[in-house]
Design an enzyme around this catalytic site. Sequence first.
Site, PDB file in Angstrom:
ATOM      1  CB  SER A 100      -1.004  -0.080   1.208  1.00 34.38           C
ATOM      2  OG  SER A 100      -1.806   0.904   1.332  1.00 34.38           O
ATOM      3  CG  ASP A 243      -3.242  -0.769  -2.224  1.00 36.37           C
ATOM      4  OD1 ASP A 243      -2.927   0.537  -1.747  1.00 36.37           O
ATOM      5  OD2 ASP A 243      -3.478  -1.520  -1.676  1.00 36.37           O
TER       6      ASP A 243
END
Length: 455
Positions: A100, A243
């Site tokens: 992420s 992401d």
Amino acid sequence: MAVKKMQKRLFGTNGVRGVVGKDLTPELVVAIGQSLGTMRKGRIAVGRDTRTSGEMFVKAIKSGLLATGCDVVDCGVLPTPALQYIVKGQFDGGAMITASHNPPEYNGVKIIEPDGTEMGDEETIKLEELIFDRSFSTEPWDKTGTEIQSPERIEQYIKAITDHFPGKIGTGMIVVADPGSGPACLTTPRILTELGCKVITINGIMDGTFPGRLPEPSAEGLKNCAALVTSSGAVFGVAHDGDADRAVFIDERGKFVEENQQFALIAQHICHNKRGVVVTPVSTGQVVETVVKQENCSIEYTPVGSIYVARTMRLLLEQRKPVVFGGEGNGGLIFPDHQFCRDGGMTAAMMVSLLKSTGKKLSELIDGLPRRVIIKDKIATKEGDKILELIKTVYPREMLDETDGVKIYKDSSWALIRASGTEPIIRIIVDSDTRENASEFFEEIKKHINPILEK
Ligand code: MG
């Protein structure tokens, strides 16, 4: 609300994360694959972000899954919400290799359920037990799984979003897209172009060393994006985390839009057209609740973490409550008509729709929001539980909310104090109508907890 937080050993709020080779090894990821394959035997979709270690870990997770007899469909590099969309209703589960917003040396795994949501606490704890006990149901030589490559499935996700916004609503708008060298290079510029916008892209080549900026889309990291917005005459700039489940914005003056204000604007847009419930964690800025109520909608609070928001939204819908929107005050927004997970690509498209329908500039819309001041701080301490107990006794007359940590409502302000489950720290957020009130409340709380910190 029934969705409660449970402590896990390995997984955090959004999957397993760690520094590659130190906390996150191929051995661990093979074990995660074997555990997932044991729990969700069937067809599993996998994908990854652009990190340099992604190829290594995607091979490890596939190896674990194949060993347990699962068939694997490798969707290649794509945003997390794209994999979630693909998994929803078509697969028995999914695994996304991503860290992420973390720096490039990190990687991780997010587990996706057949309905496209991230795996909840109870199931994750079962998965962790399988990993620690190594009790996998490994198949013999003639029953191992098969793999196919299917990178074209990303098109399903792009189409799902653009289908929500027919009629080239972005015609005449210049927009800047900053995918931060992540997987949204493949999606957000495409989505915005198909909406009719003229798209200028920065950090638009996928690169796991993240040469242009770090995966966290901070105001500091988006300076080049902001400069491009003002020099090109764009109506906004949009940037994603590593992401692309989150999206943040730069207004047409080149100013970073604070994420709670972004959430409030989109909530206002959605609640203006539909009546129902907006779901968000207790940490989200008061500005969101204020605009939601102004539009005759209601708000439902959850523990901090997008899975609690998504699961509460589903639960409310099962109880036939009209849930219209959800999200977090960090640019992670959930559109229930689309899917039950944070979606940065959908958020970018929604901003085009918002500007089109209001006919106003983004900065004008921001300036029209109720003014709130937020102070955030974190303090290193192992005494988190003790501090929370103390705080409850200090404010016996104020309204306290214990959904996650302790939230104290006092006059026109609130403060949230939470102890981290993974690190020896406490987090404090104060949300107030003026800077003076915010500072005063913040200092008052610190004065109460200082004696414990000094021991
Ligand atoms: Mg993310």
